[in-house]
Enzyme design. Structure first.
Site, PDB file in Angstrom:
ATOM      1  N   LYS A   1      11.688   7.501   5.042  1.00 35.84           N
ATOM      2  CA  LYS A   1      10.614   8.501   4.927  1.00 35.84           C
ATOM      3  C   LYS A   1      11.018   9.793   5.641  1.00 35.84           C
ATOM      4  O   LYS A   1      10.789  10.888   5.124  1.00 35.84           O
ATOM      5  CB  LYS A   1       9.301   7.932   5.507  1.00 35.84           C
ATOM      6  CG  LYS A   1       8.676   6.882   4.592  1.00 35.84           C
ATOM      7  CD  LYS A   1       7.515   6.129   5.219  1.00 35.84           C
ATOM      8  CE  LYS A   1       7.073   5.000   4.289  1.00 35.84           C
ATOM      9  NZ  LYS A   1       6.012   4.140   4.847  1.00 35.84           N
TER      10      LYS A   1
ATOM     11  N   GLN B   1       3.037   2.833  10.159  1.00 35.02           N
ATOM     12  CA  GLN B   1       3.803   1.870   9.364  1.00 35.02           C
ATOM     13  C   GLN B   1       3.279   0.448   9.598  1.00 35.02           C
ATOM     14  O   GLN B   1       3.080   0.025  10.732  1.00 35.02           O
ATOM     15  CB  GLN B   1       5.299   1.959   9.737  1.00 35.02           C
ATOM     16  CG  GLN B   1       6.221   1.147   8.853  1.00 35.02           C
ATOM     17  CD  GLN B   1       6.249   1.604   7.394  1.00 35.02           C
ATOM     18  OE1 GLN B   1       6.085   2.770   7.097  1.00 35.02           O
ATOM     19  NE2 GLN B   1       6.448   0.679   6.482  1.00 35.02           N
TER      20      GLN B   1
ATOM     21  N   ASP C   1      -1.252   7.753   3.186  1.00 35.00           N
ATOM     22  CA  ASP C   1      -0.971   6.420   2.650  1.00 35.00           C
ATOM     23  C   ASP C   1      -2.034   6.000   1.634  1.00 35.00           C
ATOM     24  O   ASP C   1      -1.829   5.066   0.859  1.00 35.00           O
ATOM     25  CB  ASP C   1      -0.997   5.383   3.788  1.00 35.00           C
ATOM     26  CG  ASP C   1       0.398   4.946   4.212  1.00 35.00           C
ATOM     27  OD1 ASP C   1       1.312   4.995   3.372  1.00 35.00           O
ATOM     28  OD2 ASP C   1       0.550   4.539   5.376  1.00 35.00           O
TER      29      ASP C   1
HETATM   30  N1  GUN Z   1       4.361  -1.185   4.798  1.00 32.81           N
HETATM   31  C1  GUN Z   1       4.764  -1.508   3.546  1.00 32.81           C
HETATM   32  N2  GUN Z   1       4.461  -0.519   2.686  1.00 32.81           N
HETATM   33  C2  GUN Z   1       3.839   0.443   3.414  1.00 32.81           C
HETATM   34  C3  GUN Z   1       3.306   1.714   3.080  1.00 32.81           C
HETATM   35  O1  GUN Z   1       3.305   2.171   1.928  1.00 32.81           O
HETATM   36  N3  GUN Z   1       2.764   2.408   4.115  1.00 32.81           N
HETATM   37  C4  GUN Z   1       2.723   1.942   5.387  1.00 32.81           C
HETATM   38  N4  GUN Z   1       2.142   2.684   6.328  1.00 32.81           N
HETATM   39  N5  GUN Z   1       3.212   0.761   5.719  1.00 32.81           N
HETATM   40  C5  GUN Z   1       3.777   0.026   4.737  1.00 32.81           C
END
Ligand code: GUN
Length: 295
Positions: free
Chosen positions: A52, A100, A123
């Protein structure tokens, strides 16, 4: 059979975003700013967050990574995490942020999700965004389903009147994807079935699908006999399986038995290089949208 190239599509989208960001900067606007909070050292999460941050660089965004240590011996005090979320909610320079997941077990994940201001929830996990999405209002869409929908669009795969079967009912993939594909318009207007662990005659249901989405997190679960001839298969699985030939000691495996299923498909996403790269793109699109909403 066409292999859907998520990696190339994601690269195209990131270039489009980068171009728009440079135009905005040239017009005197701020660079979009995404912050990410990472707790502990989950292997998958480390990789996702690193990707990211890299994607932010590619798109010309500012990024901030906030790390917290947490171990069984010294667990993170949830208050520290909540205080940081409160600060990011108020920070004018941060357009959007993510925490996350998964979080260590002692932290209430839902409480964390609900602590993020919906306007900064890039998100798309906050109940306000989930609710808006389910009734078709403008909002931040959950990244993985948004990435899947973008692939269907860019490959011009018809959805109107088609039977979509989604295997897996998670809050971050199965449920929001079902809502998106049943909306009016394209890519929607589909007849959507969501399957889960209690579904009877699963193989039979899957065989009906014009578009089959595997999002249950069980490597190789969808076998060739569950796929209709000419179907589009979207594989959301990314399970790490041991692989001694790799330097890392593992490789990613999807939920679909790709080798045997692929020859039956009209379109299929590979793992890796299918849905995965698109997820991060959606997050970038949401962050740009958050920045633009302040114009
Ligand atoms: N863990 C797995 N996929 C995601 C996501 O799209 N966002 C976040 N914050 N955590 C994740």
């Amino acid at each position: 059979m066409t292999i859907i190239d998520g990696k190339q599509t994601a690269a195209d989208i990131k270039s489009e975003i980068a171009r728009e960001v440079e135009e905005r900067v040239a017009a005197g606007k701020r660079r979009p700013h995404l912050a990410a909070i990472l707790v502990g050292h989950d292997g998958g999460s480390e990789t996702y967050v690193a990707n990211k941050v890299k994607a932010c660089e590619e798109c010309g965004f500012k990024s901030t990574l906030i790390r917290f240590e947490s171990t069984d011996e010294a667990p993170l005090d949830p208050k520290e995490l909540m205080d940081t979320i409160a600060k990011l909610n108020e920070d004018e320079d941060v357009d959007g942020f993510i925490v996350q997941l998964p979080l260590p077990k002692h932290i209430d994940e839902q409480a964390v999700i609900e602590a993020v201001r919906p306007e900064k929830d890039v998100d798309g996990f906050h109940p306000v965004n989930v609710g808006k999405q389910s009734i078709g209002l403008p909002c931040f869409h959950s990244a993985t389903p948004a990435g899947i929908v973008e692939l269907l669009k860019r490959y011009e795969i018809p959805t109107r009147g088609k039977k979509v079967v989604i295997v897996g009912r998670s809050n971050i993939v199965g449920k929001p994807l079902a809502a998106m594909l049943m909306q009016k318009g394209y890519p929607g207007d589909a007849t959507v079935t969501v399957c889960h662990s209690a579904t009877e005659n699963l193989a039979e249901v899957c065989r009906e699908a014009d578009i089959l989405v595997a999002a249950l997190g069980r490597p190789g679960f969808i076998t060739a006999d569950m796929v209709k001839d000419g179907a589009t298969v979207i594989d959301v699985g990314t399970t790490r399986v041991p692989d001694a030939t790799r330097k890392s000691g593992f490789r990613l495996r999807g939920d679909v038995d790709y080798e045997n299923a692929a020859p039956k498909c009209s379109f299929i996403t590979p793992v890796p290089g299918g849905v995965g790269p698109m997820t991060i793109c959606s997050l970038m699109q949401n962050t740009l949208q958050a920045a633009k909403s302040k114009d």
